[in-house]
Write an enzyme that holds these catalytic residues in place. Structure first.
Site, PDB file in Angstrom:
ATOM      1  CB  CYS A   2      -0.894   0.010   1.246  1.00 18.11           C
ATOM      2  SG  CYS A   2      -1.900  -1.478   1.433  1.00 18.11           S
ATOM      3  CD  GLU A  79       1.142  -8.594   2.489  1.00 16.37           C
ATOM      4  OE1 GLU A  79       0.648  -9.286   3.408  1.00 16.37           O
ATOM      5  OE2 GLU A  79       0.473  -8.036   1.615  1.00 16.37           O
ATOM      6  CG  ASP A 102      -0.868  -8.225   7.050  1.00 17.25           C
ATOM      7  OD1 ASP A 102      -1.879  -7.700   6.561  1.00 17.25           O
ATOM      8  OD2 ASP A 102       0.255  -8.125   6.517  1.00 17.25           O
ATOM      9  N   GLY A 378      14.446 -12.827  -6.031  1.00 14.96           N
ATOM     10  CA  GLY A 378      15.655 -13.299  -5.356  1.00 14.96           C
ATOM     11  C   GLY A 378      16.604 -12.231  -4.870  1.00 14.96           C
TER      12      GLY A 378
END
Length: 614
Positions: A2, A79, A102, A378
Site C-alpha cells: 500500500c 506484509e 495482518d 531473489g
C-alpha cells in the site's frame, strides 16, 4: 502492499484540511490502486491507498480499534509473515479479531505490547499508529528497509509518507536542494545515504528504527542491529540451518488471497525460490506456478560476456522452468521501450535512478501485473552470502571506498568543474564510507582479513542492498505489483552474518554455503552456475538512442542541466566510438549508456519536480 501518509499538527485543526490530505494520498494511487481511505481528527490526519492482497473485506485502512477508552488508528504498508503465530498469542491474551488481515494483527500487537511489538514482527513493513488519547504518533520500519518511509518536521507539524512525492504534495514543503542534497544525487546517486531524504529538511526513517512524535518532542530508537559473535556450528549444521531458514521464508511468503508468481532468471537465487514455491503448489494440488523472465530484443546477437556478466540467462530460464514444470512467461523489450520509460521510472523513484536497470524493471512489473498481484524475487542473496565480485577481490576489500562506485572520478568529469569543486565528491564519498565502516559491529579476536569482509558485508547491507530494494519497491509498486524478497528474512541475515568466510565460500565458489544448503532442491548445473546479475540490454542501439536523447536535451537553452554539466566533456564522450568506462561507474551494469540515461533522468527530475537548487 500500500501507500501511507499522514500529518500531525499541534496548531491547525486538521479536520478542515481534508483537501491537502487527499492530495498527499492521491500521489500514492499507483501503490494502492484498489481503494483509498482517510481518518481525521483535530490534531491528526491519516491517508491510505490500498493494494488488496489479504482479507479484501476486513483489511481496509485507516483501521481503528479501541482498548478501554483509548482509540488507536493505523496506516500500514507491508506484509507480516508470522501473522498466524501472533494472532494465536493475542487470542490467548483475550483479544478478539473481526477479520483475518495482518493489519488488524499488527494494530492489536501494538495495543498489547506498545512500541516493543516491532521486535516480534517477521515481515516487511512501514506503518504509523496514532494514539488519540495520548496524542502521539508511532512510526516503524522493517529491519532491512524493504518498505520505505520518509518524514519531515516543520515547526509544530510532522508529515510522513511512503514516498517523497507524498510530502512534496503538501503546500508547505518545497523541492529544495542544498549542497548536500546535490551531492547525494550527483556524487552518490543512484545510491543514497541511509536516513537522507535528499530534499532539504526531509529525512528517511532508517531500517530497523522506530520513531515517536508527541507534544514533548521526537524520539528515534534503533530496535534492531546486527550482532557480531563467534559462529559455533560446523559446516553441515550451518548448511542445514540455512536450508531450513531459506525454505521456511519462501513458504511463509506464498500466503496470499490473490495470485502469486515468481521472477525467474535461471540463477541460483530465483531458481531456489521457484523450486520451493513450485513444490508447495504441487503439494497443495494447485495449478502450475507461473514464472516470469525478462530479456531484450536481439540480446542474443549482441551479448558479450564480461567480468560482471559472464553468461546469458535465456537458456537457463528455459531449463529451470522445464525442470520444475512451471508455466513460464518470457517478456521482451526493445530499445525504444527502455528510453521512453526513463521518465516514468524517475517519477516512480522521485529521483534519478538506475537508468534502464530501473525502466526495464518498471516495464517488466507492468506486464506481470496484467495477470498477477504478488511476485517473489531473489534480491539480497548476493549481499547476504557474498556473491558480488567485490567480496572476492582483495583490491576492492582494501580500496577504502564503496566498490560499486570505484569510477567516481570518471563519472564526475561530466559535471561542471566549478560544481565539482563545490561538491568535493571524493571527500563527500569518503565521509559517507567511513561513517558506515566505523559503525560495523566488531568481533573481538577476528583476523584482519575476516574483519575486512565483515565490514564489506555491513557496507553492502546499508548501501548497495538499500539501492536495490528501493529500486524493487518503487518500480513494482508504481505498477500495483507487490514483490516479496524471501532472502531479506531477518532470521537468515542474523544467522549468516556471523558465518565465517571459509564456510560462505565452501567448495571455493561464491555463495558456496547457499549452494550447499540447496542440494537436492535444484539440479547441479543450476546450483553451480556462475553468478550473472539482472540482465541489461547489450544492443548498441540503446547507446545511440540515449546519446541522441541527451544531446537533444542539452541543446535546449531551458534545460536545467546546463548549469550543472561540462558540455564539452559530454559531447566528447558522445562522439567516442567506444564506451569510455572499462568497468561500471555504479554497480555491475552501469557504464557509458547508463550515464547518458542517468543525465536524462536528472534533467527530467529537475524539470518535472521543479527542483530549486539553493
Amino acid at each position: 502492499m500500500c501507500g501511507i501518509t499522514g500529518w500531525i499538527d499541534w496548531d491547525r485543526d486538521l479536520t478542515k484540511e481534508n483537501l491537502i490530505l487527499t492530495a498527499m494520498t492521491q500521489t500514492l494511487a499507483r501503490r494502492g490502486p484498489d481503494a483509498e481511505g482517510y481518518w481525521l481528527s483535530p490534531r491528526a490526519a491519516l491517508g491510505h491507498r490500498r493494494l488488496t492482497v489479504i482479507d479484501p473485506a476486513g483489511g481496509g485502512q485507516p483501521m481503528s480499534r479501541r482498548s478501554g477508552n483509548r482509540e488507536y488508528v493505523i496506516v500500514y504498508n507491508g506484509e507480516l509473515y508470522n501473522t498466524p503465530e501472533l494472532r494465536r498469542e493475542l487470542v490467548s491474551r483475550g483479544h478478539i479479531f473481526w477479520g483475518h488481515s495482518d493489519t488488524e494483527v499488527l494494530l492489536t500487537s501494538y495495543i498489547e505490547w506498545g512500541p516493543a511489538c516491532v521486535e516480534r514482527l517477521n515481515g516487511i513493513f512501514a506503518f504509523g499508529i496514532w494514539n488519540e488519547a495520548e496524542q502521539s504518533l508511532f512510526l516503524a520500519r522493517d529491519r532491512l528497509g524493504v518498505k520505505p518511509l520518509f518524514y519531515t518536521e516543520r515547526g509544530r507539524s510532522f508529515l510522513f509518507g511512503s514516498e517523497l512525492k507524498a510530502l512534496l504534495a503538501h503546500p508547505e514543503i518545497s523541492p529544495e536542494l542544498d549542497t548536500e542534497g546535490l551531492a547525494e544525487v550527483l556524487v552518490l546517486g543512484p545510491a543514497r545515504t541511509p536516513g537522507h531524504g535528499v530534499f532539504r529538511g526531509i529525512k528517511e526513517l532508517k531500517p530497523g528504527h522506530s520513531l515517536l512524535f508527541a507534544r514533548k518532542g521526537t524520539w528515534i530508537k534503533k530496535y534492531w542491529e546486527l550482532e557480531s559473535k563467534p559462529h559455533e556450528d560446523d559446516l553441515e549444521t550451518t548448511a542445514a540451518k540455512v536450508r531450513h531458514l531459506v525454505t521456511d521464508a519462501i513458504r511463509r511468503q506464498l500466503v496470499s488471497d490473490v495470485p502469486v508468481c515468481t521472477f525467474l532468471s535461471g540463477g541460483v537465487d530465483s531458481s531456489a525460490i521457484t523450486a520451493v514455491a513450485a513444490k508447495q503448489y504441487l503439494s497443495e494440488g494447485r495449478e502450475n506456478l507461473n514464472t516470469y523472465s525478462i530479456d531484450y530484443v536481439d540480446n542474443d546477437r549482441h551479448f558479450k560476456p564480461g567480468r560482471f556478466q559472464p553468461n546469458s540467462d535465456s537458456d537457463w530460464v528455459q531449463y529451470v522452468s522445464e525442470h520444475l514444470n512451471t508455466s513460464h512467461n518470457s517478456i521482451y523489450f526493445d530499445t525504444p521501450d527502455l528510453v521512453d520509460s526513463l521518465s516514468m521510472a524517475t517519477t516512480a523513484r522521485d529521483l534519478p535512478g538506475m537508468a534502464d536497470i530501473d525502466s526495464s524493471l518498471y516495464l517488466f512489473c507492468r506486464e506481470i501485473k496484467k495477470r498477477h498481484t504478488v511476485a517473489l524475487s531473489g534480491e539480497c542473496a548476493d549481499e547476504i552470502f557474498g556473491g558480488y565480485p567485490w567480496y572476492h577481490n582483495p583490491q576492492d576489500l582494501q580500496a577504502d571506498t564503496f566498490p560499486w562506485s570505484a569510477k567516481i572520478a570518471t563519472k564526475m568529469k561530466v559535471f561542471a568543474p566549478e560544481l565539482t569543486a563545490q561538491l568535493k565528491p571524493a571527500e563527500y564519498m569518503a565521509r559517507r564510507y567511513r561513517e558506515t565502516s566505523a559503525a560495523t559491529p566488531p568481533l573481538p579476536g577476528e583476523s584482519p582479513r575476516e574483519a575486512e569482509r565483515r565490514q564489506m558485508f555491513y557496507l553492502n547491507f546499508h548501501w548497495f542492498m538499500q539501492t536495490l530494494l528501493e529500486r524493487k519497491d518503487r518500480m513494482s509498486m508504481a505498477t500495483g505489483l507487490e514483490v516479496r524478497v524471501p532472502f531479506c528474512d531477518h532470521r537468515i541475515v542474523e544467522y549468516v552474518w556471523n558465518v565465517p568466510w571459509k564456510m560462505k565460500t565452501c567448495n571455493n565458489i561464491e555463495k558456496g554455503l547457499l549452494r550447499r544448503a540447496l542440494q537436492g532442491i535444484l539440479p547441479q548445473e543450476v546450483l553451480y552456475r556462475r553468478k550473472s546479475p539482472y540482465p541489461k540490454t547489450h544492443n548498441p542501439g540503446y547507446l545511440i538512442a540515449v546519446r541522441d536523447a541527451l544531446l537533444t536535451r542539452i541543446s535546449d537553452p531551458a534545460s536545467p542541466l546546463l548549469d550543472l554539466i561540462n558540455i564539452k566533456q559530454i559531447r566528447k564522450m558522445a562522439a567516442a566510438k567506444a564506451d569510455v568506462f572499462d568497468r561500471p561507474w555504479f554497480g555491475q551494469l552501469m557504464t557509458g549508456p547508463q550515464l547518458f540515461a542517468y543525465l536524462i533522468q536528472t534533467d527530467i527530475w529537475l524539470r518535472e519536480y521543479k527542483v530549486r537548487i539553493l
